[in-house]
Motif scaffolding. Structure first.
Motif, PDB file in Angstrom:
ATOM      1  N   TRP A 103       0.818  -1.207   0.000  1.00 23.59           N
ATOM      2  CA  TRP A 103       0.000   0.000   0.000  1.00 23.59           C
ATOM      3  C   TRP A 103       0.856   1.265   0.000  1.00 23.59           C
ATOM      4  CZ3 TRP A 103       0.553   3.353   3.983  1.00 23.59           C
ATOM      5  CH2 TRP A 103       0.901   2.880   5.243  1.00 23.59           C
ATOM      6  N   GLY A 104       2.059   1.188   0.578  1.00 24.70           N
ATOM      7  CA  GLY A 104       2.941   2.350   0.557  1.00 24.70           C
ATOM      8  C   GLY A 104       3.435   2.672  -0.844  1.00 24.70           C
ATOM      9  N   SER A 105       3.781   1.636  -1.596  1.00 23.25           N
ATOM     10  CA  SER A 105       4.212   1.866  -2.981  1.00 23.25           C
ATOM     11  C   SER A 105       3.073   2.412  -3.826  1.00 23.25           C
ATOM     12  CB  SER A 105       4.739   0.580  -3.601  1.00 23.25           C
ATOM     13  OG  SER A 105       5.942   0.209  -2.999  1.00 23.25           O
ATOM     14  N   LEU A 106       1.890   1.844  -3.660  1.00 22.44           N
ATOM     15  CA  LEU A 106       0.749   2.328  -4.442  1.00 22.44           C
ATOM     16  C   LEU A 106       0.414   3.773  -4.094  1.00 22.44           C
ATOM     17  CD1 LEU A 106      -1.540  -0.816  -4.293  1.00 22.44           C
ATOM     18  CD2 LEU A 106      -0.541   0.183  -6.343  1.00 22.44           C
ATOM     19  N   PHE A 107       0.413   4.084  -2.806  1.00 26.68           N
ATOM     20  CA  PHE A 107      -0.001   5.431  -2.390  1.00 26.68           C
ATOM     21  C   PHE A 107       1.107   6.460  -2.545  1.00 26.68           C
ATOM     22  CE2 PHE A 107      -0.613   8.444   1.272  1.00 26.68           C
ATOM     23  CZ  PHE A 107      -1.552   9.211   0.626  1.00 26.68           C
ATOM     24  N   ILE A 108       2.293   6.170  -2.020  1.00 25.43           N
ATOM     25  CA  ILE A 108       3.360   7.183  -2.013  1.00 25.43           C
ATOM     26  C   ILE A 108       4.058   7.274  -3.366  1.00 25.43           C
ATOM     27  CG2 ILE A 108       5.543   7.843  -0.947  1.00 25.43           C
ATOM     28  CD1 ILE A 108       4.470   6.468   1.628  1.00 25.43           C
ATOM     29  N   ASN A 109       4.518   6.133  -3.897  1.00 29.50           N
ATOM     30  CA  ASN A 109       5.300   6.172  -5.135  1.00 29.50           C
ATOM     31  C   ASN A 109       4.457   6.500  -6.364  1.00 29.50           C
ATOM     32  OD1 ASN A 109       7.445   5.422  -3.555  1.00 29.50           O
ATOM     33  ND2 ASN A 109       7.386   3.288  -4.174  1.00 29.50           N
ATOM     34  N   PHE A 110       3.265   5.891  -6.460  1.00 37.44           N
ATOM     35  CA  PHE A 110       2.461   6.068  -7.667  1.00 37.44           C
ATOM     36  C   PHE A 110       1.283   7.018  -7.480  1.00 37.44           C
ATOM     37  CE2 PHE A 110       4.192   1.693  -8.060  1.00 37.44           C
ATOM     38  CZ  PHE A 110       5.086   1.980  -9.073  1.00 37.44           C
ATOM     39  N   GLY A 111       0.923   7.339  -6.232  1.00 36.37           N
ATOM     40  CA  GLY A 111      -0.191   8.243  -5.991  1.00 36.37           C
ATOM     41  C   GLY A 111       0.227   9.668  -5.691  1.00 36.37           C
ATOM     42  N   ILE A 112       1.273   9.832  -4.888  1.00 28.83           N
ATOM     43  CA  ILE A 112       1.709  11.171  -4.481  1.00 28.83           C
ATOM     44  C   ILE A 112       2.947  11.628  -5.257  1.00 28.83           C
ATOM     45  CG2 ILE A 112       2.526  12.540  -2.516  1.00 28.83           C
ATOM     46  CD1 ILE A 112      -0.387  11.820  -2.297  1.00 28.83           C
ATOM     47  N   GLY A 113       3.875  10.720  -5.500  1.00 30.06           N
ATOM     48  CA  GLY A 113       5.151  11.064  -6.131  1.00 30.06           C
ATOM     49  C   GLY A 113       5.049  11.805  -7.453  1.00 30.06           C
ATOM     50  N   PRO A 114       4.260  11.297  -8.423  1.00 30.03           N
ATOM     51  CA  PRO A 114       4.180  12.014  -9.701  1.00 30.03           C
ATOM     52  C   PRO A 114       3.603  13.419  -9.577  1.00 30.03           C
ATOM     53  CG  PRO A 114       3.355   9.784  -9.943  1.00 30.03           C
ATOM     54  CD  PRO A 114       3.581  10.004  -8.485  1.00 30.03           C
ATOM     55  N   ILE A 115       2.716  13.631  -8.627  1.00 29.50           N
ATOM     56  CA  ILE A 115       2.107  14.957  -8.464  1.00 29.50           C
ATOM     57  C   ILE A 115       3.100  15.926  -7.850  1.00 29.50           C
ATOM     58  CG2 ILE A 115       0.299  16.233  -7.271  1.00 29.50           C
ATOM     59  CD1 ILE A 115      -1.418  13.734  -7.499  1.00 29.50           C
ATOM     60  N   VAL A 116       3.791  15.487  -6.796  1.00 29.73           N
ATOM     61  CA  VAL A 116       4.734  16.362  -6.104  1.00 29.73           C
ATOM     62  C   VAL A 116       5.903  16.734  -7.010  1.00 29.73           C
ATOM     63  CG1 VAL A 116       6.306  16.473  -4.136  1.00 29.73           C
ATOM     64  CG2 VAL A 116       4.047  15.504  -3.853  1.00 29.73           C
ATOM     65  N   SER A 117       6.316  15.815  -7.876  1.00 24.58           N
ATOM     66  CA  SER A 117       7.451  16.101  -8.752  1.00 24.58           C
ATOM     67  C   SER A 117       7.083  17.027  -9.910  1.00 24.58           C
ATOM     68  CB  SER A 117       8.045  14.806  -9.298  1.00 24.58           C
ATOM     69  OG  SER A 117       7.133  14.174 -10.169  1.00 24.58           O
ATOM     70  N   ARG A 118       5.807  17.141 -10.236  1.00 27.94           N
ATOM     71  CA  ARG A 118       5.413  17.947 -11.385  1.00 27.94           C
ATOM     72  C   ARG A 118       4.775  19.281 -11.046  1.00 27.94           C
ATOM     73  NH1 ARG A 118       4.967  16.006 -16.536  1.00 27.94           N
ATOM     74  NH2 ARG A 118       5.821  13.924 -16.825  1.00 27.94           N
ATOM     75  N   THR A 119       4.183  19.412  -9.870  1.00 29.51           N
ATOM     76  CA  THR A 119       3.492  20.662  -9.553  1.00 29.51           C
ATOM     77  C   THR A 119       3.605  20.968  -8.064  1.00 29.51           C
ATOM     78  OG1 THR A 119       1.383  21.852  -9.722  1.00 29.51           O
ATOM     79  CG2 THR A 119       1.256  19.516  -9.226  1.00 29.51           C
ATOM     80  N   SER A 120       3.466  22.222  -7.725  1.00 20.76           N
ATOM     81  CA  SER A 120       3.476  22.624  -6.317  1.00 20.76           C
ATOM     82  C   SER A 120       2.063  22.888  -5.803  1.00 20.76           C
ATOM     83  CB  SER A 120       4.342  23.871  -6.138  1.00 20.76           C
ATOM     84  OG  SER A 120       3.822  24.928  -6.925  1.00 20.76           O
ATOM     85  N   ASP A 121       1.058  22.599  -6.618  1.00 19.19           N
ATOM     86  CA  ASP A 121      -0.338  22.797  -6.236  1.00 19.19           C
ATOM     87  C   ASP A 121      -0.739  21.765  -5.179  1.00 19.19           C
ATOM     88  OD1 ASP A 121      -2.924  23.701  -6.187  1.00 19.19           O
ATOM     89  OD2 ASP A 121      -3.524  22.676  -8.038  1.00 19.19           O
ATOM     90  N   PRO A 122      -1.258  22.201  -4.028  1.00 16.82           N
ATOM     91  CA  PRO A 122      -1.602  21.237  -2.974  1.00 16.82           C
ATOM     92  C   PRO A 122      -2.923  20.505  -3.199  1.00 16.82           C
ATOM     93  CG  PRO A 122      -2.046  23.447  -2.211  1.00 16.82           C
ATOM     94  CD  PRO A 122      -1.396  23.583  -3.561  1.00 16.82           C
TER      95      PRO A 122
END
Length: 139
Positions: free
Chosen positions: A82-101
């Motif tokens: 669940w950590g890989s699904l949520f952090i790596n694939f759920g949050i990671g791409p967003i944080v690396s591309r935009t600063s919008d919360p």
């Protein structure tokens, strides 16, 4: 109308590329990735956050057995999934591309909602480890 509004096709693509390059070159650290997140990529990150929430919620429902003495230990054992699904694939791409919360908050809310639905739903009240959900009647 001025001339930039009349451009279409290759000319507009070239000017758009030059504009993105000048924007990235003017930033202090440059651009590691293309700025912004497309809607289809956000949808994919939201789906992976939801699936991670389902796995997390279901891991909280498992009863202790064998070497596992507490219920919350199951969530730690399933943390790589669940950590890989949520952090790596759920949050990671967003944080690396935009600063919008807002997209990050949307994925966190989706993760927590999916985990809560699976945790507290009566549909999942009987564990699949214990046996089938519906008993077959003797014929």
């Amino acid at each position: 109308m001025t001339w930039p509004y009349l451009l279409q096709g290759e000319d507009a693509a070239i000017l758009g590329t030059v504009g993105a390059l000048t924007d990235c070159l003017q930033r202090p650290g440059g651009c590691a990735v293309v700025p912004g997140i497309p809607s289809d990529q956000y949808t994919l990150t939201l789906i992976t956050s939801l699936v991670g929430g389902v796995v997390f919620g279901y891991s909280l429902r498992l009863e202790p057995s064998g070497a596992v003495r507490r219920k919350w230990v199951w969530s730690l054992l399933f943390a790589p999934l669940w950590g890989s699904l949520f952090i790596n694939f759920g949050i990671g791409p967003i944080v690396s591309r935009t600063s919008d919360p807002l997209p990050v908050l949307g994925n966190v809310a989706g993760f927590l909602a999916a985990a809560a639905v699976v945790q507290f739903s009566p549909l999942f009240s009987k564990s699949a480890v214990e046996g089938p959900l519906w008993k077959k009647e003797d014929q």
